[in-house]
Design a protein around this motif. Structure first.
Motif, short mmCIF file in Angstrom:
data_model
loop_
_atom_site.label_atom_id
_atom_site.label_comp_id
_atom_site.label_asym_id
_atom_site.label_seq_id
_atom_site.Cartn_x
_atom_site.Cartn_y
_atom_site.Cartn_z
N UNK A 49 39.37 30.80 58.05
CA UNK A 49 39.06 30.99 56.60
C UNK A 49 37.44 31.08 56.30
N UNK A 52 36.76 34.71 57.56
CA UNK A 52 37.23 35.83 56.36
C UNK A 52 36.58 35.80 55.16
N UNK A 53 35.83 34.43 54.80
CA UNK A 53 35.09 34.33 53.71
C UNK A 53 33.69 35.16 53.75
N UNK A 55 33.27 37.66 55.88
CA UNK A 55 33.51 38.90 55.96
C UNK A 55 33.66 39.73 54.64
N UNK A 56 34.31 38.78 54.00
CA UNK A 56 34.74 39.26 52.55
C UNK A 56 33.31 39.37 51.80
N UNK A 57 32.84 38.33 51.64
CA UNK A 57 31.58 38.36 50.83
C UNK A 57 30.32 39.01 51.20
N UNK A 59 30.68 41.91 53.53
CA UNK A 59 31.05 43.21 54.05
C UNK A 59 32.17 43.75 53.09
N UNK A 60 32.98 43.14 52.88
CA UNK A 60 34.36 43.67 52.08
C UNK A 60 34.02 43.91 50.60
N UNK A 61 33.66 42.81 49.74
CA UNK A 61 33.70 42.95 48.67
C UNK A 61 32.39 43.87 48.20
N UNK A 63 31.51 46.57 49.35
CA UNK A 63 32.09 47.99 49.24
C UNK A 63 32.70 48.37 48.10
N UNK A 64 33.68 47.24 47.61
CA UNK A 64 34.20 47.45 46.34
C UNK A 64 33.47 47.61 45.11
N UNK A 65 32.28 46.62 45.05
CA UNK A 65 31.30 46.49 44.28
C UNK A 65 30.57 47.87 44.16
N UNK B 41 44.12 37.46 57.35
CA UNK B 41 42.91 38.18 56.94
C UNK B 41 42.81 39.47 57.44
N UNK B 45 41.24 42.31 54.97
CA UNK B 45 40.22 43.08 55.29
C UNK B 45 40.47 44.56 55.37
N UNK B 48 40.96 46.21 52.10
CA UNK B 48 39.56 46.69 51.65
C UNK B 48 38.90 47.70 52.45
N UNK B 52 38.78 51.17 50.69
CA UNK B 52 37.35 51.90 49.91
C UNK B 52 36.91 52.71 50.84
N UNK B 70 40.28 43.13 43.27
CA UNK B 70 38.80 42.93 43.21
C UNK B 70 38.68 42.59 41.51
N UNK B 89 32.84 33.96 43.22
CA UNK B 89 33.96 35.20 43.01
C UNK B 89 34.41 35.17 44.34
N UNK B 90 33.15 35.50 45.42
CA UNK B 90 33.73 35.63 46.97
C UNK B 90 34.73 34.56 47.38
N UNK B 94 38.70 35.10 48.61
CA UNK B 94 38.99 34.71 49.82
C UNK B 94 40.35 33.49 49.60
N UNK B 98 44.05 34.58 50.74
CA UNK B 98 44.48 33.70 52.05
C UNK B 98 45.80 33.06 51.49
#
Lengths: 193, 252
Positions: A49, A52-53, A55-57, A59-61, A63-65, B41, B45, B48, B52, B70, B89-90, B94, B98
């Motif tokens: 978790x 994942x958090x 990577x998302x915060x 790298x992933x998010x 990109x979308x932003x 996960x 990922x 995204x 994207x 998003x 938000x992140x 997640x 998840x």
């Protein structure tokens, strides 16, 4: 409402669990805290978790932003361009309308001027024509008057001569010229009136 | 017929943990539940990454999905928590994905539903409650404790209100975790029970095969219902997290 359904489902689960436990089987595997896999599951979950958090915060998010921001900027830019184009077209339309109005007014003025000029020319021509006609009329009248006067003079002469002759024949003497003239003049004026 | 010849209904065996990934998994107790977490996960990922990658102004399907996810969570955060919600938000994203992926993947045959384990849901709920408490203490300091006694309440009622508020605060992780856990377990137990009925009836002969259509049809309907529950419970988990974070940020 959600609480009630979740409580009901929990009760259902627990009773089924209890029923199976009564059958001599083990209870819910989830509650078997003695199982080391239960603990390791949570530890691994924490790691997964957290990964994942991150990577998302990181790298992933973003990109979308980035894409969403770029799109918002594109849309805003396009809207601004459209607004600017609208302002330009409005100005062009206003300009065209005013130009049309000006041209209209100018044409109207020219028409009016041409009509006025034509009227003035016509009036002037009428005046000269009238003058010429009046002059010719006056000339003709004067000619007529002269002719009439000469005719009257000729008549007086004839009348006088005739009167002298008639008097001389009838009376046998030559009459007084002044008397004759006077009488002929009176008679002529009486006839002419 | 002897009782032991009847196929028995083992509704809870599906929740049994086993190690996964072969020798590595055995040596570090990496369970199949954790494998599903890795798959979940990877799916998020991957959604995204592949969604994207085109960076299109007019999005394709996968990009639209990624952007909808998003914006859905982003709007949830900013609507529920307010302007400060962007910082969380992140975390909420997640958490939501998840849980959602765990619920949805669990509906596939031969997979494992990690959200059907109370330790998993409780760990997530505990993370939420620790986060909200830390945020509240960080933002408000000692004023945070006025949260347990609403301003304007009669002082006489303090001995009654304060324990009630404290208990309600402490029961949040319990209700949060049990709601998700119980919904997932109940759904999967029902699948298993009705599927066992199908097998048992079909084993009983021609009439049984006809009779087995009933529980089979019920299971088909249940799949649809469980899809709804899977999405709904993930949403509930995320929105309650947002509401708790709102309380932490604004203190009522």
């Amino acid at each position: 409402m959600r609480g009630i359904t979740s409580l009901a489902s929990l009760a259902f689960t627990l009773t089924t669990s209890a029923a199976f436990a009564a059958e001599g089987k083990r209870g819910m595997p989830q509650l078997d805290v003695a199982n080391p896999l239960i603990t390791s599951q949570v530890v691994w979950m924490a790691i997964i978790f957290f990964a994942l958090y991150l990577l998302l915060s990181r790298w992933g998010l973003p990109k979308v932003e980035l894409v969403l921001k770029a799109r918002a900027a594109t849309i805003a830019g396009d809207l601004d361009a459209a607004r600017a184009a609208k302002v330009l077209s409005d100005a062009a339309r206003d300009e065209m309308m005013s130009a049309t109005q000006k041209a209209h007014a100018a044409a109207q003025a020219q028409v009016t001027a041409a009509v006025d000029q034509a009227k003035a020319e016509a009036a002037a021509q009428a005046v000269t024509a009238n003058a010429r006609l009046d002059r010719q009329l006056a000339e003709a009248e004067s000619r007529i008057a002269a002719a009439r006067a000469s005719a009257v003079d000729a008549l007086r002469e004839v009348a006088t001569t005739a009167t002298v002759d008639v008097v001389a024949r009838l009376a046998g003497f030559a009459p007084d010229q002044a008397v004759i003239n006077d009488a002929v003049g009176r008679a002529l004026t009486a006839r002419a009136a | 017929m002897a009782a032991e010849e009847l196929p028995s209904i083992d509704a809870l065996g599906q929740f049994e943990l086993t190690t996964s990934l072969g020798a590595f998994g055995r040596s570090v107790n990496f369970t199949q539940s954790n494998t599903m977490m890795l798959i979940a996960s990877a799916l998020v990922l991957g959604m995204l990454y592949f969604g994207m990658r085109p960076k299109a102004v007019v999005p394709g399907r996968l990009q639209a999905l990624a952007e909808m996810g998003y914006e859905f969570i982003y709007n949830m955060c900013s609507d529920q928590i307010g302007h400060e919600g962007r910082r969380f938000f992140p975390f909420v994203f997640t958490l939501f994905f998840f849980v959602l992926m765990g619920n949805l993947l669990g509906l596939l045959p031969y997979s494992f539903t990690y959200t059907s384990h109370i330790v998993v849901t409780f760990a997530l709920a505990a993370a939420v409650i620790v986060l909200t408490t830390v945020v509240a203490l960080y933002l408000h300091g000692w004023k945070f404790f006025t949260y347990f006694f609403p301003a304007g309440a009669p002082k006489m009622l303090a001995p009654l209100i304060i324990p009630v508020e404290v208990i309600s605060y402490l029961s949040r992780p319990v209700s949060l975790s049990i709601r998700l856990f119980a919904n997932m377990v109940a759904g999967h137990v029902m699948f298993e029970v009705f599927a066992s009925f199908v097998v048992m009836l079909a084993a009983a002969g021609t009439l049984g095969v006809v009779g087995a259509i009933g529980p089979l049809a019920l299971n088909v309907v249940l799949v649809g219902f469980e899809l709804l529950v899977a999405a709904l419970q993930a949403y509930v988990f995320a929105i309650l997290t947002c509401i708790y974070l709102h309380d932490a940020v604004h203190l009522h």
